[in-house]
Design an enzyme around this catalytic site. Sequence first.
Site, PDB file in Angstrom:
ATOM      1  N   ASN A  25      -9.183  10.953  -9.942  1.00  0.00           N
ATOM      2  CA  ASN A  25      -8.076  11.891  -9.754  1.00  0.00           C
ATOM      3  C   ASN A  25      -6.734  11.329 -10.191  1.00  0.00           C
ATOM      4  OD1 ASN A  25      -9.122  14.319  -8.990  1.00  0.00           O
ATOM      5  ND2 ASN A  25      -9.242  13.816  -6.809  1.00  0.00           N
ATOM      6  N   PHE A  68     -15.762  10.328  -4.305  1.00  0.00           N
ATOM      7  CA  PHE A  68     -15.155   9.143  -4.941  1.00  0.00           C
ATOM      8  C   PHE A  68     -13.915   9.488  -5.764  1.00  0.00           C
ATOM      9  CE2 PHE A  68     -19.930   8.913  -5.484  1.00  0.00           C
ATOM     10  CZ  PHE A  68     -20.153   8.547  -4.181  1.00  0.00           C
ATOM     11  N   CYS A  69     -13.194  10.526  -5.365  1.00  0.00           N
ATOM     12  CA  CYS A  69     -11.973  10.951  -6.089  1.00  0.00           C
ATOM     13  C   CYS A  69     -12.282  11.280  -7.546  1.00  0.00           C
ATOM     14  CB  CYS A  69     -10.884   9.887  -6.026  1.00  0.00           C
ATOM     15  SG  CYS A  69     -10.343   9.497  -4.383  1.00  0.00           S
ATOM     16  N   ASN A  70     -13.515  11.665  -7.831  1.00  0.00           N
ATOM     17  CA  ASN A  70     -13.891  11.978  -9.212  1.00  0.00           C
ATOM     18  C   ASN A  70     -14.585  13.339  -9.215  1.00  0.00           C
ATOM     19  OD1 ASN A  70     -15.068  12.165 -11.763  1.00  0.00           O
ATOM     20  ND2 ASN A  70     -15.378   9.959 -11.921  1.00  0.00           N
TER      21      ASN A  70
END
Length: 484
Positions: free
Chosen positions: A144, A402-404
């Site tokens: 992100n 995982f902020c993805n």
Amino acid sequence: MQAITHADGLVASEAAFLDAHPSFRETAVLDELRASEYARLDARGEVYLDYCGGSLYATSQVEEHQRLLRETVFGNPHSANPTSSAATALVQRARAAVLRYFRAPESEYECIFTANASGALRLVGEAYPFGPAGRFLATSDNHNSVNGIREFARTKGARTAYVPLGCPDLRVDDEVLLGLLDDRDAGCSNLFAFPAQSNFSGVKHPLEWIAPARERGWDVLVDGAAFVPTNRLDLSVWTPDFVAISFYKLFGYPTGLGALLARRDALRRLDRPWFAGGTVVAANVGGDLVVPLSGHAGFEDGTVDYLGIPAMEIGLRHVERVGIDLISRRVEALGTWLLAGLRRVRHADGGPAVRVYGPATWDGRGATIALNFLHPDGRVVDERFVDMLAADHDISVRTGCFCNPGAGEAAFLLSPDALTGVGFGDDMILDDFITRIGMPSGGAVRVSLGLASNFADVHRFMAFATRFRDLEDVPQHLPPRLAC
Ligand SMILES: Cc1ncc(COP(=O)(O)O)c(C=O)c1O
């Protein structure tokens, strides 16, 4: 030596592992290091498998740093007095050490210290000269902190686009990428961003993309955060315009320091939206004057972490002594074995108990493995239950997205159609959103290896994985998910 008996009767022992991966013996020095420098892991019985989240520090790194602090007097480097000069000298030395470590010619690259990789990415995003007809292109697989750059691009009127991922390997099709790279106005500023290694799937996106992208007039931003802890990034071979990294991911300590490695010519094209202490030659109030400093100084706002930076150099020396190529070989052997072992974890009826997202073999990937456990009927085991059970076994893995989000959307086959227009109402929590977009759970379970990983860690995770065989259900009322 322990042994795990899999559902299919296969016995996996350290001897079998060493037979399959004889070169692992060449990394034995890392077992010695584990016993001396990372003894706290085994003393506490901890299995640490979140190196992509953050690496672990060696005891000697902390001791050397403490000694330095105990024996020296450092002042704020923005001055010329003796204690300030002492700090300045160490900061300069550390800056040169970073460039040397990445084999980045000083004539071509600058090292800018930031708080973390996100800080480095933000520096590029907020100062990149996006404009109407310019473009921001990013792989769907991105953290992100790269995705966020699209907001700067859009505010300045640039077009933004994502390069899709193929399933099930979660890689980019080179032809599709080249087509998108061809679609730009060469007279404008165009930025292409991708991670050298995915923090979701472990896919290594090819550094070979850098040259053709630059030839087509793109500036290339490589997110190296998940790649550099277990791989060599050689900037005398690869010539991206920008690289973002976090040092704690490389050697655990200090936290709170990262860097933007930037080509000097690319850095000159950035246009910062503000100035701060330490970034200007001169500024005044009456005449509204501001003259920015050039090079790294123009990008380091305020006082750098002048006590942490020497600790960073100590960490870098530690990794240099160990050898990044040795670390690569080590995690390759362990990762290959783990991937193969996970494929063999089966329910009594022969159905898979584990689903790995992304490449199923080691080819073109690193030591970050995203997976979900499956019930015998194929439903995904709630990752919150996995988290709870892992904690009971003193195993540290990461769960979630995982902020993805882009890699997760591809992994869970969520099409743009399913996502477009789905809002996040004021009364909603993340759980409601997950249900609304049709995700089977809150994400995945991520196992990642690093410089202190050993056979016993992977072995214990495999033993843990077998707990999910023939698991029909999980307890109700797991804690709500609040953030991804
Ligand atoms: C690929 C990647 N990029 C960027 C980041 C952001 O790093 P930081 O939180 O240190 O800024 C991470 C963190 O996990 C990452 O894995």
